[in-house]
Enzyme design. Structure first.
Site, PDB file in Angstrom:
ATOM      1  N   ASP A  18       0.867  -1.181   0.000  1.00 19.13           N
ATOM      2  CA  ASP A  18       0.000   0.000   0.000  1.00 19.13           C
ATOM      3  C   ASP A  18       0.902   1.230   0.000  1.00 19.13           C
ATOM      4  O   ASP A  18       1.634   1.478   0.956  1.00 19.13           O
ATOM      5  CB  ASP A  18      -0.870  -0.044   1.274  1.00 19.13           C
ATOM      6  CG  ASP A  18      -2.130   0.790   1.170  1.00 19.13           C
ATOM      7  OD1 ASP A  18      -2.073   1.865   0.549  1.00 19.13           O
ATOM      8  OD2 ASP A  18      -3.157   0.367   1.741  1.00 19.13           O
TER       9      ASP A  18
ATOM     10  N   ASP B 131      -2.853   4.973  -2.227  1.00 19.23           N
ATOM     11  CA  ASP B 131      -3.734   5.722  -1.324  1.00 19.23           C
ATOM     12  C   ASP B 131      -4.095   7.081  -1.929  1.00 19.23           C
ATOM     13  O   ASP B 131      -3.257   7.754  -2.531  1.00 19.23           O
ATOM     14  CB  ASP B 131      -2.974   5.924  -0.002  1.00 19.23           C
ATOM     15  CG  ASP B 131      -3.855   6.383   1.135  1.00 19.23           C
ATOM     16  OD1 ASP B 131      -4.827   5.683   1.444  1.00 19.23           O
ATOM     17  OD2 ASP B 131      -3.564   7.441   1.717  1.00 19.23           O
TER      18      ASP B 131
ATOM     19  N   HIS C  82     -10.963  -1.166   5.014  1.00 20.48           N
ATOM     20  CA  HIS C  82     -10.612  -0.804   6.389  1.00 20.48           C
ATOM     21  C   HIS C  82     -11.148   0.571   6.796  1.00 20.48           C
ATOM     22  O   HIS C  82     -10.890   1.008   7.910  1.00 20.48           O
ATOM     23  CB  HIS C  82      -9.091  -0.833   6.520  1.00 20.48           C
ATOM     24  CG  HIS C  82      -8.437   0.166   5.610  1.00 20.48           C
ATOM     25  ND1 HIS C  82      -8.459   0.017   4.231  1.00 20.48           N
ATOM     26  CD2 HIS C  82      -7.814   1.334   5.860  1.00 20.48           C
ATOM     27  CE1 HIS C  82      -7.853   1.063   3.691  1.00 20.48           C
ATOM     28  NE2 HIS C  82      -7.447   1.878   4.646  1.00 20.48           N
ATOM     29  N   ASP C  83     -11.816   1.274   5.891  1.00 19.17           N
ATOM     30  CA  ASP C  83     -12.384   2.587   6.213  1.00 19.17           C
ATOM     31  C   ASP C  83     -13.901   2.532   6.349  1.00 19.17           C
ATOM     32  O   ASP C  83     -14.521   3.537   6.701  1.00 19.17           O
ATOM     33  CB  ASP C  83     -12.077   3.607   5.107  1.00 19.17           C
ATOM     34  CG  ASP C  83     -10.600   3.926   4.991  1.00 19.17           C
ATOM     35  OD1 ASP C  83      -9.891   3.847   6.010  1.00 19.17           O
ATOM     36  OD2 ASP C  83     -10.167   4.255   3.867  1.00 19.17           O
TER      37      ASP C  83
ATOM     38  N   GLU D  82      -6.890   4.187  -5.115  1.00 18.82           N
ATOM     39  CA  GLU D  82      -8.065   4.608  -4.340  1.00 18.82           C
ATOM     40  C   GLU D  82      -8.457   5.980  -4.884  1.00 18.82           C
ATOM     41  O   GLU D  82      -7.740   6.957  -4.690  1.00 18.82           O
ATOM     42  CB  GLU D  82      -7.721   4.711  -2.856  1.00 18.82           C
ATOM     43  CG  GLU D  82      -8.936   5.032  -2.010  1.00 18.82           C
ATOM     44  CD  GLU D  82      -8.583   5.631  -0.655  1.00 18.82           C
ATOM     45  OE1 GLU D  82      -9.366   5.429   0.291  1.00 18.82           O
ATOM     46  OE2 GLU D  82      -7.555   6.307  -0.531  1.00 18.82           O
TER      47      GLU D  82
HETATM   48  O1  TEU Z   1      -8.525   6.961   2.792  1.00 13.34           O
HETATM   49  C1  TEU Z   1      -8.897   8.135   2.119  1.00 13.34           C
HETATM   50  C2  TEU Z   1     -10.199   8.668   2.503  1.00 13.34           C
HETATM   51  O2  TEU Z   1     -10.563   9.733   2.048  1.00 13.34           O
HETATM   52  C3  TEU Z   1     -10.972   7.880   3.475  1.00 13.34           C
HETATM   53  O3  TEU Z   1     -10.434   8.211   4.686  1.00 13.34           O
HETATM   54  C4  TEU Z   1     -12.433   8.104   3.465  1.00 13.34           C
HETATM   55  O4  TEU Z   1     -12.774   9.415   3.164  1.00 13.34           O
HETATM   56  C5  TEU Z   1     -13.022   7.829   4.808  1.00 13.34           C
HETATM   57  O5  TEU Z   1     -12.328   6.792   5.443  1.00 13.34           O
HETATM   58  C6  TEU Z   1     -14.474   7.466   4.633  1.00 13.34           C
HETATM   59  O6  TEU Z   1     -14.949   6.750   5.716  1.00 13.34           O
HETATM   60  C7  TEU Z   1      -7.214   6.569   2.745  1.00 13.34           C
HETATM   61  C8  TEU Z   1      -7.007   5.337   3.607  1.00 13.34           C
HETATM   62  O7  TEU Z   1      -7.767   4.279   3.104  1.00 13.34           O
HETATM   63  C9  TEU Z   1      -7.335   5.679   5.035  1.00 13.34           C
HETATM   64  O8  TEU Z   1      -7.250   4.562   5.872  1.00 13.34           O
HETATM   65  C10 TEU Z   1      -6.370   6.749   5.485  1.00 13.34           C
HETATM   66  O9  TEU Z   1      -6.696   7.172   6.777  1.00 13.34           O
HETATM   67  C11 TEU Z   1      -6.387   7.943   4.535  1.00 13.34           C
HETATM   68  O10 TEU Z   1      -6.319   7.569   3.171  1.00 13.34           O
HETATM   69  C12 TEU Z   1      -5.186   8.821   4.784  1.00 13.34           C
HETATM   70  O11 TEU Z   1      -4.030   8.181   4.317  1.00 13.34           O
END
Ligand code: TEU
Ligand code: CA
Length: 543
Positions: free
Chosen positions: A106, A208, A339-340, A271
């Site tokens: 990642d 990311d 994971h988000d 992403e």
């Molecule tokens: O996520 C990008 C992001 O915009 C997400 O955080 C999303 O908006 C949010 O989680 C919606 O619930 C990426 C990664 O997947 C995340 O884990 C990181 O915290 C973020 O980037 C920063 O690197």
């Protein structure tokens, strides 16, 4: 059909591992790379008894102060001691390859940790050689922030540093300063971090927040969002046109792609956020390729709203739009969990029937034209875990509880440590009955359905390479057919209704996969009743 071999990622099913939560090998309660190595046979031992995934994506494994659990990288070319060492990573790469599996890491290009040596240097003084590697600005004459951008995690995207009194930009936490990709030295240094891993044999990267790395050249204010009303998310108060999917980002993406093309058989999945057209643009154009794959989050985003909650017309529209926007040869990639985001079952459990919808969703996911990604634990039906306030770990409280509920440890068995750890897990466990050991020998379990669905996809040319065409069905059934020259077509029907629905499959065929296993093998003349909330695939005779 092209003459050369099809790229592996077009046929692959990818499994996302959140490394802290998959398998602890040394009793510190935190998952690690040796733990992952111990569990590879579960993922793919070469037989249909294993899950059968073709590739693994690991959420960040690099040294990090863990302000955002690894999405704040302090060294792109090493391994965090909680997870192992470079030697462990080399062994993991080799062990994956020995089983014919690919390994994706990642890559976090938008920002580093505030503890990264580049940022420590950059913040030290105004005339530091690395000053321009990040964004430093004075307050506006009236004392307000340099611009109106908001952090994705809430609050302004700017923090003042004591050393110089200037503000630095952070699109996420203040511990995650944004890199300045318009500086060629930054671009070169970041490209080299990719080469570091590609040289070691890593098969590619999930990238990311791809769409944010290049911003408006003058960091111009974002225009207000006319639809915003008090109570809505703060970050949607302005339209992110100057810091998300800014037109120049697509050139930077193409240059990143060219680094991947220095090597054979590598893959980049980004992403990305935005409309179907914005997503499609990340794939590049006929002149120059961009990413191999770009996530489409609409299946999650739209299904979160009550109005389109697990709704056939919404599903159909999302897939239709994606298919229409895709450039030639591009393959969609629908995210259904990560994971988000809340776990699938928890997102679809308003009436307590989330597990049934999860069963239909895997049939849908394996039946659509796309590269399916499976978030660890979805295959055993893990749900969001209700975590007591004092045990929460996620610093980004973007929802009331942050993202901990969907990051709890994998449940391998019903023992006190769930087969995950010999000690206290870093986050609490979920429902006892959702574990691998209880499902592995039960042919009706969700895990068994995942294995059958993945295996059927792997061995069915129409699902791997076929085109996508909608078929007529009742309004609460999402139905389509996958077809390829010289191979039997496969029709898929997902019944969204809580009642049975009759669907016509002109030409008939055989039910080859179903949420209800008893239906599998049944011959279909023409019409078939799809069970409530169920899904089926019908293999049609070759034409
Ligand atoms: O996520 C990008 C992001 O915009 C997400 O955080 C999303 O908006 C949010 O989680 C919606 O619930 C990426 C990664 O997947 C995340 O884990 C990181 O915290 C973020 O980037 C920063 O690197
Ligand atoms: Ca450990």
């Amino acid at each position: 059909m092209t003459e050369h071999a099809v790229e592996w990622w077009r046929h692959a099913v990818v499994y996302q591992i959140y490394p802290r939560s998959f398998q602890d090998s040394n009793g510190d309660g935190i998952g690690d790379l040796d733990g992952i190595i111990q569990r590879l046979d579960y993922l793919n031992d070469g037989t249909p008894d294993s899950l059968g995934v073709d590739a693994i994506w690991l959420s960040p494994t690099f040294p990090s102060p863990m302000a955002d659990f690894g999405y704040d990288v302090s060294d792109y070319c090493d391994v965090h001691p909680d997870f192992g060492t470079l030697e462990t990573m080399d062994r993991l790469i080799a062990e994956c390859h020995r089983r014919g599996m690919k390994l994706l890491l990642d890559w976090v290009p938008n920002h580093t940790s505030d503890q990264h040596p580049w940022f420590l240097e950059s913040r030290a003084s105004r005339n530091n050689p690395k000053r321009d590697w990040y964004f430093w600005r004075d307050a506006r004459p009236d004392g307000s922030m340099p611009n109106n951008w908001r952090s994705v995690f809430g609050g302004p995207a700017w923090t003042q540093a004591e050393e110089t009194g200037q503000y630095y930009l952070h699109s996420f936490l203040r511990e995650q300063p944004d890199l300045n990709w318009r500086n060629p030295e930054v671009e070169r240094a970041m490209h080299d971090t990719l080469r570091f891993w590609l040289d070691r044999g890593v098969d590619g990267f999930r990238i990311d927040v791809m769409g944010m790395i290049v911003k408006h050249p003058d960091l111009a204010d974002n225009p207000p969002n006319p639809d915003w009303k008090p109570g809505d998310r703060e970050r949607s108060r302005y339209r992110s046109v100057n810091n998300r999917n800014y037109p120049d980002v697509y050139d930077a993406v193409k240059r990143i792609r060219s680094v991947f093309d220095e090597y054979d058989d590598r893959m980049a999945v980004g992403e990305v956020f935005g409309s179907s057209d914005e997503i499609a643009a990340f794939y590049g154009d006929d002149d120059e390729p961009g990413l191999h794959l770009a996530f489409n989050f609409q299946l999650i985003n739209e299904m979160e709203s009550e109005a389109t909650h697990w709704e056939a017309q919404a599903l159909q529209r999302i897939v239709q739009n994606a298919e229409a926007a895709m450039p030639r040869d591009a393959q969609p990639c629908y995210a259904v969990g990560n994971h988000d985001r809340s776990r699938f079952i928890s997102r679809h459990n308003g009436d307590g029937r989330g597990l049934e919808r999860a069963r239909a969703a895997v049939v849908m996911q394996m039946g659509l034209r796309n590269t399916p990604f499976v978030y660890y634990g979805e295959e055993i039906g893990m749900e969001d875990v209700d975590i007591p306030e004092e045990q929460l770990k996620d610093p980004a409280r973007i929802r009331t509880t942050g993202r901990d509920p969907e990051r709890t440890p994998m449940q391998w068995d019903a023992s006190p440590g769930r087969g995950f750890t010999e000690s206290e897990p870093w986050l609490p466990f979920g429902k006892l009955e959702r574990n691998v050991a209880d499902q592995v020998d039960d042919p009706d379990s969700l895990l068994s359905l995942y294995r059958r669905a993945i295996h059927f996809r792997k061995t069915t040319p129409a699902l791997l390479d076929g085109g996508h065409r909608e078929i007529a069905a009742p309004s609460d059934v999402f139905a389509w057919v996958r077809w390829a020259q010289g191979a039997p077509a496969v029709a898929v029907a997902v019944n969204i209704a809580r009642d049975p629905r009759e669907v016509a499959f002109p030409g008939g065929g055989t039910i080859c996969l179903a949420t209800d296993r008893a239906l599998e093998g049944m011959a279909v003349d023409r019409n078939i009743v799809v069970p409530p909330l169920g899904a089926i695939m019908v293999q049609q005779p070759a034409r």
